[in-house]
Design a protein around this motif. Structure first.
Motif, mmCIF file in Angstrom:
data_model
loop_
_atom_site.group_PDB
_atom_site.id
_atom_site.type_symbol
_atom_site.label_atom_id
_atom_site.label_comp_id
_atom_site.label_asym_id
_atom_site.label_seq_id
_atom_site.Cartn_x
_atom_site.Cartn_y
_atom_site.Cartn_z
ATOM 1 N N ARG A 55 -25.864 -67.951 -10.849
ATOM 2 C CA ARG A 55 -27.084 -68.246 -11.627
ATOM 3 C C ARG A 55 -28.337 -68.395 -10.749
ATOM 4 O O ARG A 55 -29.404 -68.689 -11.285
ATOM 5 C CB ARG A 55 -26.883 -69.504 -12.480
ATOM 6 C CG ARG A 55 -25.940 -69.283 -13.622
ATOM 7 C CD ARG A 55 -25.923 -70.444 -14.599
ATOM 8 N NE ARG A 55 -24.910 -70.257 -15.618
ATOM 9 C CZ ARG A 55 -24.557 -71.177 -16.504
ATOM 10 N NH1 ARG A 55 -25.140 -72.369 -16.493
ATOM 11 N NH2 ARG A 55 -23.620 -70.926 -17.407
ATOM 12 N N ARG B 4 -11.163 -78.437 -12.914
ATOM 13 C CA ARG B 4 -11.356 -77.000 -13.150
ATOM 14 C C ARG B 4 -10.925 -76.166 -11.947
ATOM 15 O O ARG B 4 -10.446 -75.042 -12.109
ATOM 16 C CB ARG B 4 -12.818 -76.715 -13.481
ATOM 17 C CG ARG B 4 -13.177 -77.130 -14.893
ATOM 18 C CD ARG B 4 -14.627 -76.893 -15.174
ATOM 19 N NE ARG B 4 -14.899 -76.962 -16.599
ATOM 20 C CZ ARG B 4 -16.099 -76.789 -17.121
ATOM 21 N NH1 ARG B 4 -17.135 -76.552 -16.353
ATOM 22 N NH2 ARG B 4 -16.269 -76.851 -18.421
ATOM 23 N N ASN C 83 -17.908 -75.091 -12.196
ATOM 24 C CA ASN C 83 -19.049 -75.946 -12.520
ATOM 25 C C ASN C 83 -18.532 -77.382 -12.576
ATOM 26 O O ASN C 83 -18.294 -77.943 -13.636
ATOM 27 C CB ASN C 83 -19.614 -75.514 -13.879
ATOM 28 C CG ASN C 83 -20.874 -76.267 -14.226
ATOM 29 O OD1 ASN C 83 -21.569 -76.793 -13.351
ATOM 30 N ND2 ASN C 83 -21.173 -76.351 -15.513
ATOM 31 N N ARG D 286 -27.253 -75.666 -13.847
ATOM 32 C CA ARG D 286 -28.165 -74.769 -14.566
ATOM 33 C C ARG D 286 -29.447 -74.551 -13.774
ATOM 34 O O ARG D 286 -30.528 -74.983 -14.178
ATOM 35 C CB ARG D 286 -28.508 -75.364 -15.935
ATOM 36 C CG ARG D 286 -27.325 -75.376 -16.871
ATOM 37 C CD ARG D 286 -27.666 -76.008 -18.192
ATOM 38 N NE ARG D 286 -26.568 -75.828 -19.129
ATOM 39 C CZ ARG D 286 -26.487 -76.436 -20.300
ATOM 40 N NH1 ARG D 286 -27.435 -77.273 -20.681
ATOM 41 N NH2 ARG D 286 -25.461 -76.214 -21.090
ATOM 42 N N GLY E 59 -14.261 -72.154 -19.498
ATOM 43 C CA GLY E 59 -15.400 -73.067 -19.705
ATOM 44 C C GLY E 59 -16.710 -72.334 -19.949
ATOM 45 O O GLY E 59 -17.646 -72.889 -20.523
ATOM 46 N N THR E 60 -16.791 -71.085 -19.496
ATOM 47 C CA THR E 60 -18.032 -70.313 -19.633
ATOM 48 C C THR E 60 -17.835 -69.093 -20.532
ATOM 49 O O THR E 60 -18.695 -68.214 -20.589
ATOM 50 C CB THR E 60 -18.504 -69.837 -18.228
ATOM 51 O OG1 THR E 60 -18.097 -70.799 -17.264
ATOM 52 C CG2 THR E 60 -20.012 -69.735 -18.170
ATOM 53 N N HIS F 9 -18.108 -68.764 -23.570
ATOM 54 C CA HIS F 9 -19.050 -68.641 -24.699
ATOM 55 C C HIS F 9 -20.396 -68.071 -24.251
ATOM 56 O O HIS F 9 -21.311 -67.948 -25.054
ATOM 57 C CB HIS F 9 -19.251 -69.993 -25.387
ATOM 58 C CG HIS F 9 -19.722 -71.106 -24.488
ATOM 59 N ND1 HIS F 9 -19.220 -71.305 -23.228
ATOM 60 C CD2 HIS F 9 -20.651 -72.072 -24.666
ATOM 61 C CE1 HIS F 9 -19.806 -72.352 -22.678
ATOM 62 N NE2 HIS F 9 -20.688 -72.834 -23.529
ATOM 63 N N ARG F 10 -20.512 -67.732 -22.962
ATOM 64 C CA ARG F 10 -21.760 -67.154 -22.463
ATOM 65 C C ARG F 10 -21.568 -65.643 -22.266
ATOM 66 O O ARG F 10 -20.619 -65.230 -21.580
ATOM 67 C CB ARG F 10 -22.138 -67.780 -21.113
ATOM 68 C CG ARG F 10 -22.177 -69.309 -21.118
ATOM 69 C CD ARG F 10 -23.326 -69.827 -21.923
ATOM 70 N NE ARG F 10 -23.401 -71.278 -21.862
ATOM 71 C CZ ARG F 10 -23.890 -72.016 -22.857
ATOM 72 N NH1 ARG F 10 -24.327 -71.468 -23.965
ATOM 73 N NH2 ARG F 10 -23.951 -73.326 -22.736
ATOM 74 N N ASP G 288 -14.660 -70.951 -13.430
ATOM 75 C CA ASP G 288 -15.696 -71.926 -13.799
ATOM 76 C C ASP G 288 -15.532 -73.119 -12.860
ATOM 77 O O ASP G 288 -14.776 -74.041 -13.138
ATOM 78 C CB ASP G 288 -15.552 -72.353 -15.263
ATOM 79 C CG ASP G 288 -16.728 -73.231 -15.689
ATOM 80 O OD1 ASP G 288 -17.348 -73.848 -14.805
ATOM 81 O OD2 ASP G 288 -17.033 -73.297 -16.893
ATOM 82 N N HIS H 211 -20.646 -70.159 -11.464
ATOM 83 C CA HIS H 211 -21.953 -70.811 -11.496
ATOM 84 C C HIS H 211 -21.726 -72.279 -11.181
ATOM 85 O O HIS H 211 -20.582 -72.763 -11.209
ATOM 86 C CB HIS H 211 -22.616 -70.645 -12.867
ATOM 87 C CG HIS H 211 -21.983 -71.453 -13.954
ATOM 88 N ND1 HIS H 211 -20.759 -71.117 -14.510
ATOM 89 C CD2 HIS H 211 -22.364 -72.599 -14.565
ATOM 90 C CE1 HIS H 211 -20.442 -72.013 -15.426
ATOM 91 N NE2 HIS H 211 -21.389 -72.932 -15.483
ATOM 92 N N GLY I 147 -15.834 -77.204 -22.608
ATOM 93 C CA GLY I 147 -16.692 -78.094 -23.377
ATOM 94 C C GLY I 147 -17.270 -77.277 -24.523
ATOM 95 O O GLY I 147 -16.642 -77.088 -25.567
ATOM 96 N N GLY I 148 -18.462 -76.713 -24.260
ATOM 97 C CA GLY I 148 -19.130 -75.879 -25.265
ATOM 98 C C GLY I 148 -18.264 -74.710 -25.704
ATOM 99 O O GLY I 148 -18.275 -74.321 -26.878
HETATM 100 C C1 3PG Z 1 -19.598 -76.089 -18.933
HETATM 101 O O1 3PG Z 1 -19.632 -76.964 -18.067
HETATM 102 O O2 3PG Z 1 -19.481 -76.356 -20.163
HETATM 103 C C2 3PG Z 1 -19.570 -74.657 -18.496
HETATM 104 O O3 3PG Z 1 -19.489 -74.540 -17.128
HETATM 105 C C3 3PG Z 1 -20.729 -73.884 -19.058
HETATM 106 O O4 3PG Z 1 -21.934 -74.358 -18.532
HETATM 107 P P1 3PG Z 1 -23.297 -74.055 -19.279
HETATM 108 O O5 3PG Z 1 -23.304 -74.870 -20.539
HETATM 109 O O6 3PG Z 1 -24.372 -74.439 -18.317
HETATM 110 O O7 3PG Z 1 -23.313 -72.577 -19.601
#
Ligand code: 3PG
Length: 420
Positions: free
Chosen positions: A117, A35, A21, A61, A169-170, A172-173, A19, A58, A400-401
């Motif tokens: 993505r 990260r 991101n 978004r 971090g990802t 949950h996807r 991740d 990724h 995060g999420g």
């Molecule tokens: C985040 O930053 O929480 C993760 O990389 C997930 O990103 P996303 O919420 O765009 O899926």
């Protein structure tokens, strides 16, 4: 379950989902590389074994396909510096160019793929549908993307001998690279990276193997966005400290005067329900008793302290007050397992950091005395970093999420895909 340490990557091509991101400024400089740094042990282990790396991630978004501002080319130089070796970059993640770059990859070499993505198939959601698309059109687009997602996923999987997921971090996807591609690898050829392993272990220590007393400190401005988490925590914790903007919804629900403080007026009944649920579950629900108030939402507003339920009109609660700091700290210091998500106030303004600092310091003290402490979810991580205390708690999550969903008690697809 296969592990990195038991695997010899010599001569193998490893697809590592990370991740990366990371936040970028307007000149595309990375403003926080945490990260990336945390993924290094996994990447270095594979290289040290004599494996080659195909790194997928990724960034942001993107919703319309390739866009330069979301290109992973912006991180190539920094990744190269962190790894101490050249990082090759290909401006695609599937297709002939990628296949050729992978075929040419020698042991010890690193290839970074373009943002996964950029293809709608990564997320498996149709793009570019007209707003007035009929239900049939929507259903057809959904079917089409699911079919092309299969091909995309297989193409990613075919690039490598082994799949390593280090992208907590990802997690949950349920995306192609975070979960679906794991299906194409046998159990001995798929595994967590070190970071993922540590994150999963930290979450399990708190949510499954907690030593009591277990205290959660939940901040955030909206009860509505934390409802599932609070509900789940009320079945696990001994103490639940409610902090941040949510405080005022609870206070108003109990009949207090909150002046101009942030409040979800349509969630007052919900707040009362949660209070009752806590009682029924014998959870000690701890609310602030006093507040640091301001006459404007700004760092240099006039300030004062008052009881949390007697905030005058024209003033708003911006942080907890000293009595609440002492109350929270007392509960935290007696705890053996601690979870902190969300500051106690508007910690971005220097004049309203005191409550969050008191919580952080109490967590540090409890940790010194043997408690396990997990800090995660955006702003509380920023807090411990701001106070220079990140290395004094047991674990700071990169999620995060993902962390929030784990605390809600959900199964994360990225984890399930490896654990089976
Ligand atoms: C985040 O930053 O929480 C993760 O990389 C997930 O990103 P996303 O919420 O765009 O899926």
């Amino acid at each position: 379950m296969q592990t990195l340490d038991n695997y010899n990557f010599a001569g193998k091509k490893a697809f590592v989902r990370v991740d990366f991101n990371v936040p970028l400024d307007e000149n595309f400089n990375i403003t926080d590389d945490t990260r990336m740094v945390k993924a290094l042990p996994t990447l270095k282990k594979i290289l040290a074994d004599g494996g080659s790396l195909i790194i997928g991630s990724h960034l942001g978004r993107p919703k319309k396909g390739p866009e330069d501002k979301f290109s992973l080319r912006h991180i190539v130089a920094h990744l190269s510096e962190l790894l101490g070796t050249e990082v090759k970059f290909v401006d695609e993640c599937v297709g002939d160019k990628v296949k050729a770059a992978v075929a040419a990859l020698k042991p010890g070499e690193v290839l970074l793929l373009e943002n996964l993505r950029f293809h709608a198939e990564e997320e498996g959601k149709p793009r570019g549908l007209a707003e007035d698309a009929s239900d049939e059109e929507k259903a057809a687009a959904k079917k089409a993307i699911k079919a092309s997602q299969k091909e995309f996923t297989k193409e990613l999987a075919d690039l490598a001998d082994v799949y390593v997921n280090d992208a907590f971090g990802t997690a949950h996807r349920a995306h192609a690279s975070t979960a679906l591609m794991a299906e194409y690898f046998s159990p001995e050829n798929k595994m967590f990276g070190y970071l993922m392993g540590k994150e999963v272990a930290a979450v399990d220590k708190v949510m499954k193997e907690m030593v009591r007393p277990f205290t959660a400190i939940m901040g955030g401005s909206k009860v509505s966005s934390k409802i599932d988490i609070i509900e789940n925590l009320l079945t696990k914790v001994d103490n639940l400290i409610i902090a941040g903007g949510m405080t005022y919804t609870f206070t108003k629900a109990l009949g207090g005067k909150i002046g101009n403080s942030i409040c979800e007026d349509d969630k007052l009944d919900l707040a009362l329900e949660l209070i009752n649920k806590a009682k029924a579950n014998h959870v000690n629900l701890v609310l602030a008793v006093d507040a640091k108030i301001a006459d404007d939402f700004s760092n240099d507003a006039n300030t004062d302290f008052c009881d949390v339920d007697k905030i005058p009109d024209g003033w708003e609660g911006m942080d907890i007050g000293p009595k609440s700091e002492a109350l929270f700290a007392d509960v935290i210091k007696k705890s053996k397992t601690i979870l902190w998500n969300g500051p106690t106030g508007v910690f971005e303004f220097d004049n309203f950091t005191s409550g969050s600092r008191a919580v952080a310091e109490a967590i540090v003290e409890a940790t010194k005395n043997g408690a396990f402490s997990l800090v995660g979810g955006g702003d509380s991580v920023a807090c411990v970093n701001k106070f220079g205390l990140a290395d004094k708690v047991s674990y700071v999550s990169t999620g995060g999420g993902a962390l929030l969903e784990a605390i809600e008690g959900k199964t994360l697809p990225g984890i399930a895909a490896i654990q089976g």
